[in-house]
Design a protein around this motif. Structure first.
Motif, PDB file in Angstrom:
ATOM      1  N   THR A  51      40.173  35.172  36.282  1.00  0.00           N
ATOM      2  CA  THR A  51      39.047  35.910  36.850  1.00  0.00           C
ATOM      3  C   THR A  51      39.371  36.180  38.306  1.00  0.00           C
ATOM      4  N   GLN A  52      39.368  37.435  38.691  1.00  0.00           N
ATOM      5  CA  GLN A  52      39.704  37.816  40.061  1.00  0.00           C
ATOM      6  C   GLN A  52      38.455  38.330  40.777  1.00  0.00           C
ATOM      7  N   THR A  53      38.226  37.808  41.964  1.00  0.00           N
ATOM      8  CA  THR A  53      37.088  38.239  42.781  1.00  0.00           C
ATOM      9  C   THR A  53      37.615  38.756  44.111  1.00  0.00           C
ATOM     10  N   LYS A  54      37.306  40.002  44.407  1.00  0.00           N
ATOM     11  CA  LYS A  54      37.763  40.605  45.653  1.00  0.00           C
ATOM     12  C   LYS A  54      36.553  40.920  46.528  1.00  0.00           C
ATOM     13  N   LYS A  55      36.595  40.422  47.758  1.00  0.00           N
ATOM     14  CA  LYS A  55      35.530  40.675  48.715  1.00  0.00           C
ATOM     15  C   LYS A  55      36.062  41.595  49.807  1.00  0.00           C
ATOM     16  N   MET A  56      35.348  42.701  50.010  1.00  0.00           N
ATOM     17  CA  MET A  56      35.753  43.690  51.000  1.00  0.00           C
ATOM     18  C   MET A  56      34.601  43.904  51.983  1.00  0.00           C
ATOM     19  N   ASP A  57      34.943  44.052  53.249  1.00  0.00           N
ATOM     20  CA  ASP A  57      33.928  44.147  54.299  1.00  0.00           C
ATOM     21  C   ASP A  57      32.953  45.299  54.094  1.00  0.00           C
ATOM     22  N   PHE A  58      33.444  46.405  53.566  1.00  0.00           N
ATOM     23  CA  PHE A  58      32.585  47.585  53.475  1.00  0.00           C
ATOM     24  C   PHE A  58      31.767  47.637  52.190  1.00  0.00           C
ATOM     25  N   LEU A  59      31.878  46.599  51.337  1.00  0.00           N
ATOM     26  CA  LEU A  59      31.096  46.536  50.110  1.00  0.00           C
ATOM     27  C   LEU A  59      30.137  45.349  50.155  1.00  0.00           C
ATOM     28  N   GLY A  67      41.253  39.292  33.193  1.00  0.00           N
ATOM     29  CA  GLY A  67      42.480  39.701  32.543  1.00  0.00           C
ATOM     30  C   GLY A  67      43.347  38.530  32.131  1.00  0.00           C
ATOM     31  N   LYS A  68      44.631  38.852  31.895  1.00  0.00           N
ATOM     32  CA  LYS A  68      45.589  37.853  31.426  1.00  0.00           C
ATOM     33  C   LYS A  68      46.902  38.013  32.179  1.00  0.00           C
ATOM     34  N   MET A  69      47.457  36.884  32.596  1.00  0.00           N
ATOM     35  CA  MET A  69      48.749  36.868  33.271  1.00  0.00           C
ATOM     36  C   MET A  69      49.778  36.222  32.348  1.00  0.00           C
ATOM     37  N   SER A  70      50.969  36.828  32.281  1.00  0.00           N
ATOM     38  CA  SER A  70      52.073  36.265  31.496  1.00  0.00           C
ATOM     39  C   SER A  70      53.339  36.282  32.336  1.00  0.00           C
ATOM     40  N   LEU A  71      54.054  35.188  32.327  1.00  0.00           N
ATOM     41  CA  LEU A  71      55.289  35.079  33.107  1.00  0.00           C
ATOM     42  C   LEU A  71      56.399  34.550  32.215  1.00  0.00           C
ATOM     43  N   LYS A  80      47.573  41.947  33.232  1.00  0.00           N
ATOM     44  CA  LYS A  80      46.830  42.925  32.451  1.00  0.00           C
ATOM     45  C   LYS A  80      45.333  42.687  32.635  1.00  0.00           C
ATOM     46  N   TYR A  81      44.696  43.650  33.313  1.00  0.00           N
ATOM     47  CA  TYR A  81      43.251  43.596  33.490  1.00  0.00           C
ATOM     48  C   TYR A  81      42.583  44.180  32.248  1.00  0.00           C
ATOM     49  N   THR A  82      41.555  43.501  31.760  1.00  0.00           N
ATOM     50  CA  THR A  82      40.891  43.941  30.537  1.00  0.00           C
ATOM     51  C   THR A  82      39.434  44.338  30.749  1.00  0.00           C
ATOM     52  N   LYS A  83      38.771  43.748  31.729  1.00  0.00           N
ATOM     53  CA  LYS A  83      37.371  44.059  32.034  1.00  0.00           C
ATOM     54  C   LYS A  83      37.184  44.090  33.547  1.00  0.00           C
ATOM     55  N   PRO A  84      36.388  45.004  34.066  1.00  0.00           N
ATOM     56  CA  PRO A  84      35.614  46.062  33.393  1.00  0.00           C
ATOM     57  C   PRO A  84      36.414  47.326  33.118  1.00  0.00           C
ATOM     58  N   VAL A 191      41.001  32.731  39.718  1.00  0.00           N
ATOM     59  CA  VAL A 191      40.848  31.440  39.058  1.00  0.00           C
ATOM     60  C   VAL A 191      41.494  31.544  37.680  1.00  0.00           C
ATOM     61  N   PHE A 192      42.398  30.614  37.373  1.00  0.00           N
ATOM     62  CA  PHE A 192      43.102  30.608  36.100  1.00  0.00           C
ATOM     63  C   PHE A 192      42.483  29.592  35.140  1.00  0.00           C
TER      64      PHE A 192
END
Length: 208
Positions: A51-59, A67-71, A80-84, A191-192
């Motif tokens: 789960t990725q959370t991005k905080k931006m000053d102008f929002l 999504g899912k990460m594979s290495l 690979k982002y799946t939602k939204p 967060v993984f």
């Protein structure tokens, strides 16, 4: 745009922890690095939901994506982002392959910036990140986590990244959370969960 997305997905791991952090002693940090490096050395594959959370000053509201990460060792990586929305980034064969909701493209990853991004993501899963000469590292601990904070030395990276914080649950050697602060002050947290180590990964995970 691509640089911002790559950095936002980075790293290859995030979230703030608001508890009381204390600095590790030299002996504690040495033991921590040794343990992580030793126990992650044999990781060949790594998969995790995120789960990725991005905080931006102008929002006013944070942007939350899933999504899912594979290495796959030594240096093949898929986000690979799946939602939204659906968006994929694959690092493979010194190239970055992108699928933006059906629109596919590729970028040469031999540039200094992209090469470093890929190296840091992979390094965060195998312990080699601690040895990167372009970062100074400081170590902290609290009740639940061991924490490594990476500050770029490179002027080029400082244009994009102010600090990267990796959080390791106590008695574990793989990253469960990452907090990245960009030069602009915006933050990206990942967060993984449901992490699988050395489980088979379909080749389709690394293709668009």
């Amino acid at each position: 745009m691509i640089k911002n997305i790559a950095l936002g997905t980075f790293l290859l791991i995030s979230g703030f922890f608001f508890g009381q952090n204390t600095t590790m002693s030299a002996a504690e940090s040495k033991a921590f690095v040794s343990k992580v490096s030793s126990e992650t050395r044999n990781i060949k594959t790594l998969q995790s939901d995120f789960t990725q959370t991005k905080k931006m000053d102008f929002l006013d509201k944070s942007i939350v994506t899933y999504g899912k990460m594979s290495l796959k060792s030594p240096n093949t990586l898929s986000w690979k982002y799946t939602k939204p929305y659906q968006y994929s980034i694959i690092f493979k064969d010194n190239k970055i392959f992108i699928n933006d909701q059906g629109k596919k493209s590729s970028v040469d990853a031999k540039s200094k910036t992209f090469e470093k991004i890929n190296k840091l993501i992979v390094g965060s899963s195998n312990g080699q990140m601690f040895n990167d000469p372009e970062f100074s590292v400081s170590y902290f601990k609290n009740t639940n986590y061991n924490i490594a904070k990476f500050t770029p030395k490179s002027a080029q990276l400082l244009k994009y990244i102010k600090q990267i914080e990796l959080q390791f649950p106590k008695d574990e050697s793989t990253v469960s959370q990452v907090n990245m602060t960009e030069a602009s002050g915006d933050t990206t947290n990942i967060v993984f969960k449901n992490t699988k180590i050395n489980a088979p990964i379909s080749a389709s995970e690394f293709s668009l």
